[in-house]
Scaffold this motif. Structure first.
Motif, PDB file in Angstrom:
ATOM      1  N   GLY A  27     -19.255  31.065 -33.150  1.00 40.74           N
ATOM      2  CA  GLY A  27     -18.950  32.148 -32.229  1.00 40.74           C
ATOM      3  C   GLY A  27     -18.598  31.657 -30.843  1.00 40.74           C
ATOM      4  N   LEU A  28     -19.315  30.639 -30.373  1.00 41.19           N
ATOM      5  CA  LEU A  28     -19.055  30.117 -29.034  1.00 41.19           C
ATOM      6  C   LEU A  28     -17.662  29.513 -28.947  1.00 41.19           C
ATOM      7  CD1 LEU A  28     -20.636  29.785 -26.332  1.00 41.19           C
ATOM      8  CD2 LEU A  28     -21.011  27.415 -27.000  1.00 41.19           C
ATOM      9  N   TYR A  29     -17.249  28.794 -29.986  1.00 41.71           N
ATOM     10  CA  TYR A  29     -15.935  28.149 -29.977  1.00 41.71           C
ATOM     11  C   TYR A  29     -14.799  29.146 -30.189  1.00 41.71           C
ATOM     12  CZ  TYR A  29     -11.996  25.213 -31.319  1.00 41.71           C
ATOM     13  OH  TYR A  29     -10.756  24.637 -31.392  1.00 41.71           O
ATOM     14  N   THR A  38     -18.606  34.944 -21.220  1.00 37.21           N
ATOM     15  CA  THR A  38     -19.582  33.873 -21.191  1.00 37.21           C
ATOM     16  C   THR A  38     -20.949  34.363 -21.637  1.00 37.21           C
ATOM     17  OG1 THR A  38     -20.505  32.088 -19.825  1.00 37.21           O
ATOM     18  CG2 THR A  38     -20.282  34.256 -18.787  1.00 37.21           C
ATOM     19  N   GLU A  39     -21.905  33.474 -21.673  1.00 39.33           N
ATOM     20  CA  GLU A  39     -23.281  33.779 -22.020  1.00 39.33           C
ATOM     21  C   GLU A  39     -24.167  33.343 -20.864  1.00 39.33           C
ATOM     22  OE1 GLU A  39     -25.540  34.837 -24.245  1.00 39.33           O
ATOM     23  OE2 GLU A  39     -24.211  35.735 -25.726  1.00 39.33           O
ATOM     24  N   GLY A  40     -25.408  33.761 -20.899  1.00 40.27           N
ATOM     25  CA  GLY A  40     -26.354  33.302 -19.901  1.00 40.27           C
ATOM     26  C   GLY A  40     -26.988  31.993 -20.348  1.00 40.27           C
ATOM     27  N   GLY A  41     -27.900  31.469 -19.546  1.00 34.53           N
ATOM     28  CA  GLY A  41     -28.655  30.287 -19.931  1.00 34.53           C
ATOM     29  C   GLY A  41     -27.782  29.069 -20.184  1.00 34.53           C
ATOM     30  N   ILE A  42     -28.247  28.216 -21.094  1.00 36.20           N
ATOM     31  CA  ILE A  42     -27.563  26.959 -21.371  1.00 36.20           C
ATOM     32  C   ILE A  42     -26.206  27.181 -22.014  1.00 36.20           C
ATOM     33  CG2 ILE A  42     -27.648  24.890 -22.828  1.00 36.20           C
ATOM     34  CD1 ILE A  42     -30.590  24.663 -22.142  1.00 36.20           C
ATOM     35  N   LEU A  43     -26.101  28.185 -22.897  1.00 36.31           N
ATOM     36  CA  LEU A  43     -24.804  28.455 -23.518  1.00 36.31           C
ATOM     37  C   LEU A  43     -23.744  28.752 -22.464  1.00 36.31           C
ATOM     38  CD1 LEU A  43     -25.706  30.644 -26.629  1.00 36.31           C
ATOM     39  CD2 LEU A  43     -24.864  28.298 -26.604  1.00 36.31           C
ATOM     40  N   LEU A  49     -19.345  24.268 -17.405  1.00 30.65           N
ATOM     41  CA  LEU A  49     -19.016  22.854 -17.275  1.00 30.65           C
ATOM     42  C   LEU A  49     -17.743  22.504 -18.043  1.00 30.65           C
ATOM     43  CD1 LEU A  49     -22.599  21.320 -17.637  1.00 30.65           C
ATOM     44  CD2 LEU A  49     -21.254  21.576 -15.549  1.00 30.65           C
ATOM     45  N   ASN A  50     -17.513  23.217 -19.151  1.00 27.14           N
ATOM     46  CA  ASN A  50     -16.291  22.992 -19.914  1.00 27.14           C
ATOM     47  C   ASN A  50     -15.065  23.383 -19.091  1.00 27.14           C
ATOM     48  OD1 ASN A  50     -14.337  24.560 -22.280  1.00 27.14           O
ATOM     49  ND2 ASN A  50     -14.846  22.415 -22.525  1.00 27.14           N
ATOM     50  N   SER A  56     -17.127  18.770 -23.097  1.00 25.11           N
ATOM     51  CA  SER A  56     -17.332  19.504 -24.339  1.00 25.11           C
ATOM     52  C   SER A  56     -18.750  20.063 -24.425  1.00 25.11           C
ATOM     53  CB  SER A  56     -17.084  18.595 -25.543  1.00 25.11           C
ATOM     54  OG  SER A  56     -17.507  19.224 -26.740  1.00 25.11           O
ATOM     55  N   PRO A  57     -18.909  21.351 -24.831  1.00 19.70           N
ATOM     56  CA  PRO A  57     -20.235  21.917 -25.056  1.00 19.70           C
ATOM     57  C   PRO A  57     -21.030  21.140 -26.096  1.00 19.70           C
ATOM     58  CG  PRO A  57     -18.641  23.676 -24.862  1.00 19.70           C
ATOM     59  CD  PRO A  57     -17.851  22.388 -24.918  1.00 19.70           C
ATOM     60  N   ALA A  58     -20.345  20.417 -26.983  1.00 18.78           N
ATOM     61  CA  ALA A  58     -21.045  19.597 -27.968  1.00 18.78           C
ATOM     62  C   ALA A  58     -21.894  18.534 -27.276  1.00 18.78           C
ATOM     63  CB  ALA A  58     -20.041  18.932 -28.909  1.00 18.78           C
TER      64      ALA A  58
END
Length: 206
Positions: A27-29, A38-43, A49-50, A56-58
């Motif tokens: 879903g994120l990709y 976007t999402e909150g928190g680390i996601l 940052l991407n 890369s979020p990876a």
């Protein structure tokens, strides 16, 4: 102090963590990183940052999750940390695989409201499966639970604070309309996580 007794992991719970985190990465990709929702928190921070640093979020997701797990491991218990590590690693690995393919629904870039709802489904169901298994797909959960353990506060407070902080930072690359629909997806995904976590599964007779 966390007990050092031997922890036995449940295969069904491991499978739930892996399936749930893969759903989130998908879903994120295919939704969030494409549509500007976007999402909150680390996601949400991985998406930030991407955008600004082309990281890369990876990679960033794995690093930030690991840092949060390191902070909270003494307070949260070994089984939680182990399941969370499985979920976090699977998320990063899955995202890295999905990055090798074209996005499935490029038209979502022009449909932020639809993207918010669809994205919430992937994040809510995926994270809910991980939480149901007793782990955390993201370091947000470990950090929030650690804060609550220390401050004795309601767990919704650190969750909400991290979401609002990331959404505020995301104003640096998203307009107010995107932030509004992002807030919608945060609320919807949060409700879905609770629903999946607490859903009753019918037991087979006999």
């Amino acid at each position: 102090m966390v007990s050092k007794k031997k922890i036995k992991l449940d295969r069904r719970k491991i499978a739930l963590c892996m399936i749930g985190s893969s759903i989130m990465a998908f879903g994120l990709y295919n939704v969030h990183s494409l549509s500007g929702v976007t999402e909150g928190g680390i996601l949400g921070m991985t998406l930030l940052l991407n955008y600004w640093l082309d990281l890369s979020p990876a990679i960033t997701g794995f690093i930030m999750n690991a840092a949060c797990y390191l902070v909270g491991w003494k307070l949260l218990g070994w089984s939680f940390i182990l399941y969370s590590t499985i979920a976090g690693f699977t998320f990063s690995a899955s995202y890295a695989v999905f990055e090798q393919f074209p996005r499935l629904w490029p038209g979502l870039a022009d449909m932020p409201l639809t993207a918010a709802i669809v994205g919430a489904l992937f994040i809510g169901i995926g994270a809910g499966l991980c939480v149901r298994a007793g782990g955390a797909p993201s370091g947000d959960d470990a950090l929030a639970m650690s804060i609550c353990r220390v401050t004795k506060s309601d767990i919704r407070i650190p969750y909400l604070a991290s979401d609002l902080l990331v959404l505020a930072l995301s104003l640096s690359y998203l307009d107010l309309k995107r932030i509004a629909v992002s807030l919608l997806t945060v609320v919807l995904s949060g409700q879905l996580i609770g629903f999946v976590q607490n859903a009753r599964v019918p037991q087979a007779e006999g």
